[in-house]
Scaffold this motif. Structure first.
Motif, PDB file in Angstrom:
ATOM      1  N   ILE A   9       0.838  -1.195   0.000  1.00  0.00           N
ATOM      2  CA  ILE A   9       0.000   0.000   0.000  1.00  0.00           C
ATOM      3  C   ILE A   9       0.876   1.247   0.000  1.00  0.00           C
ATOM      4  CG2 ILE A   9      -1.776   1.276   1.240  1.00  0.00           C
ATOM      5  CD1 ILE A   9      -2.843  -1.364   0.350  1.00  0.00           C
ATOM      6  N   CYS A  10       0.569   2.151  -0.915  1.00  0.00           N
ATOM      7  CA  CYS A  10       1.274   3.435  -0.961  1.00  0.00           C
ATOM      8  C   CYS A  10       0.959   4.214   0.306  1.00  0.00           C
ATOM      9  CB  CYS A  10       0.834   4.217  -2.192  1.00  0.00           C
ATOM     10  SG  CYS A  10       1.387   5.936  -2.177  1.00  0.00           S
ATOM     11  N   GLU A  11       1.987   4.679   0.979  1.00  0.00           N
ATOM     12  CA  GLU A  11       1.765   5.374   2.250  1.00  0.00           C
ATOM     13  C   GLU A  11       1.297   6.806   2.047  1.00  0.00           C
ATOM     14  OE1 GLU A  11       5.277   4.946   4.626  1.00  0.00           O
ATOM     15  OE2 GLU A  11       4.897   2.836   5.013  1.00  0.00           O
ATOM     16  N   MET A  12       1.319   7.269   0.827  1.00  0.00           N
ATOM     17  CA  MET A  12       0.842   8.624   0.593  1.00  0.00           C
ATOM     18  C   MET A  12      -0.601   8.646   0.124  1.00  0.00           C
ATOM     19  SD  MET A  12       2.340  11.747  -1.685  1.00  0.00           S
ATOM     20  CE  MET A  12       3.864  11.976  -0.793  1.00  0.00           C
ATOM     21  N   CYS A  13      -0.906   7.920  -0.942  1.00  0.00           N
ATOM     22  CA  CYS A  13      -2.261   7.992  -1.475  1.00  0.00           C
ATOM     23  C   CYS A  13      -3.093   6.779  -1.061  1.00  0.00           C
ATOM     24  CB  CYS A  13      -2.247   8.137  -2.988  1.00  0.00           C
ATOM     25  SG  CYS A  13      -1.685   6.668  -3.864  1.00  0.00           S
ATOM     26  N   GLY A  14      -2.449   5.778  -0.482  1.00  0.00           N
ATOM     27  CA  GLY A  14      -3.196   4.628   0.021  1.00  0.00           C
ATOM     28  C   GLY A  14      -3.547   3.610  -1.048  1.00  0.00           C
ATOM     29  N   VAL A  56       6.060   4.752  -1.205  1.00  0.00           N
ATOM     30  CA  VAL A  56       4.967   5.280  -2.024  1.00  0.00           C
ATOM     31  C   VAL A  56       4.913   4.610  -3.389  1.00  0.00           C
ATOM     32  CG1 VAL A  56       5.092   7.548  -0.911  1.00  0.00           C
ATOM     33  CG2 VAL A  56       6.367   7.127  -3.013  1.00  0.00           C
ATOM     34  N   CYS A  57       3.788   4.821  -4.065  1.00  0.00           N
ATOM     35  CA  CYS A  57       3.609   4.253  -5.391  1.00  0.00           C
ATOM     36  C   CYS A  57       4.311   5.115  -6.434  1.00  0.00           C
ATOM     37  CB  CYS A  57       2.124   4.114  -5.703  1.00  0.00           C
ATOM     38  SG  CYS A  57       1.305   5.694  -6.013  1.00  0.00           S
ATOM     39  N   LYS A  58       4.280   4.630  -7.668  1.00  0.00           N
ATOM     40  CA  LYS A  58       4.936   5.300  -8.778  1.00  0.00           C
ATOM     41  C   LYS A  58       4.471   6.751  -8.919  1.00  0.00           C
ATOM     42  CE  LYS A  58       6.297   3.683 -13.350  1.00  0.00           C
ATOM     43  NZ  LYS A  58       6.098   2.570 -14.263  1.00  0.00           N
ATOM     44  N   GLU A  59       3.150   6.925  -8.837  1.00  0.00           N
ATOM     45  CA  GLU A  59       2.594   8.258  -9.047  1.00  0.00           C
ATOM     46  C   GLU A  59       3.032   9.238  -7.971  1.00  0.00           C
ATOM     47  OE1 GLU A  59      -1.714   8.206  -9.742  1.00  0.00           O
ATOM     48  OE2 GLU A  59      -1.376   6.191 -10.515  1.00  0.00           O
ATOM     49  N   CYS A  60       3.209   8.748  -6.757  1.00  0.00           N
ATOM     50  CA  CYS A  60       3.543   9.637  -5.655  1.00  0.00           C
ATOM     51  C   CYS A  60       5.054   9.800  -5.495  1.00  0.00           C
ATOM     52  CB  CYS A  60       2.947   9.120  -4.352  1.00  0.00           C
ATOM     53  SG  CYS A  60       1.154   9.039  -4.382  1.00  0.00           S
ATOM     54  N   ALA A  61       5.815   8.941  -6.149  1.00  0.00           N
ATOM     55  CA  ALA A  61       7.259   8.923  -5.927  1.00  0.00           C
ATOM     56  C   ALA A  61       7.910  10.264  -6.222  1.00  0.00           C
ATOM     57  CB  ALA A  61       7.895   7.825  -6.773  1.00  0.00           C
ATOM     58  N   GLU A 120      -2.812  18.037  -0.539  1.00  0.00           N
ATOM     59  CA  GLU A 120      -4.129  17.423  -0.732  1.00  0.00           C
ATOM     60  C   GLU A 120      -4.057  15.920  -0.476  1.00  0.00           C
ATOM     61  OE1 GLU A 120      -6.767  16.121  -4.347  1.00  0.00           O
ATOM     62  OE2 GLU A 120      -6.051  18.180  -4.605  1.00  0.00           O
ATOM     63  N   ARG A 121      -3.018  15.309  -1.005  1.00  0.00           N
ATOM     64  CA  ARG A 121      -2.863  13.863  -0.816  1.00  0.00           C
ATOM     65  C   ARG A 121      -2.583  13.530   0.636  1.00  0.00           C
ATOM     66  NH1 ARG A 121      -0.757  10.591  -5.921  1.00  0.00           N
ATOM     67  NH2 ARG A 121      -1.705  11.889  -7.491  1.00  0.00           N
ATOM     68  N   LEU A 122      -1.781  14.367   1.252  1.00  0.00           N
ATOM     69  CA  LEU A 122      -1.453  14.100   2.648  1.00  0.00           C
ATOM     70  C   LEU A 122      -2.684  14.251   3.530  1.00  0.00           C
ATOM     71  CD1 LEU A 122       2.032  15.810   3.012  1.00  0.00           C
ATOM     72  CD2 LEU A 122       1.497  13.395   2.692  1.00  0.00           C
TER      73      LEU A 122
HETATM   74 ZN   LIG Z   1       0.611   6.832  -4.167  1.00  0.00          ZN
END
Ligand SMILES: [Zn+2]
Length: 168
Positions: free
Chosen positions: A2-7, A25-30, A59-61
């Motif tokens: 699970i991405c720790e930023m966007c979940g 985090v995931c690719k998008e949030c990296a 916003e994501r946080l």
């Molecule tokens: Zn993410």
């Protein structure tokens, strides 16, 4: 993972540093953070100018903080629920209109046994039936209920990224 930023559940997870916190985090949030290798992400000094994507980050946080709150710290949730005295409400509204149970039943395309069960409180109406009854009898069968579960004694307070950002 699970991405720790966007979940989001993501196969690709990388570790970044953001606001002094280490996150997987995931690719998008990296690209929001500084990579530990120092490549790929822009290096910014402490107290430096805010990056252009700051609004997106915060916003994501905030979304993440809301999720963490509801999961780990406490649960506060507004739900639409059936009123507890729906049996009485239905019965009284029906009688006020001079309708018999089977007459109301045919208006909402149900059997009269269903109306009898509703009015005796032995059956909860489906969402669809609630809407039909509300329309037909001009009544309100639902109410907004706020559920608050206190923090469970076992869980510890989590310092969220929202907290970190506010402290800056
Ligand atoms: Zn993410």
């Amino acid at each position: 993972m699970i991405c720790e930023m966007c979940g989001k559940d993501s196969d690709f997870v990388r570790t970044i540093f953001l606001e002094g916190a280490q996150l997987k985090v995931c690719k998008e949030c990296a690209h929001f953070g500084e990579s530990p290798e120092g490549k790929g992400a822009s290096k910014k000094g402490k107290g430096g100018a805010a990056p252009p994507n700051r609004a997106v980050v915060s916003e994501r946080l905030q979304a993440r903080e809301r999720r963490m709150r509801s999961r780990d710290v406490f649960q506060e949730e507004t739900v639409v629920d059936l009123v507890t005295d729906y049996d009485k409400v239905i019965r009284e509204a029906r009688m006020a209109r001079g309708l018999k149970q089977d007459e109301l039943a045919s208006k909402v395309n149900e059997r009269s046994s269903v109306i009898a069960q509703l009015e005796s409180g032995s059956m909860r109406p489906s969402d669809q039936l609630i809407k039909k009854l509300e329309r037909e009898l001009n009544i309100k069968l639902t109410e907004k209920v706020t559920l608050v579960k206190p923090e469970s004694s076992g869980s510890k307070k989590v310092l969220t990224l929202g907290d970190l950002i506010k402290k800056k």
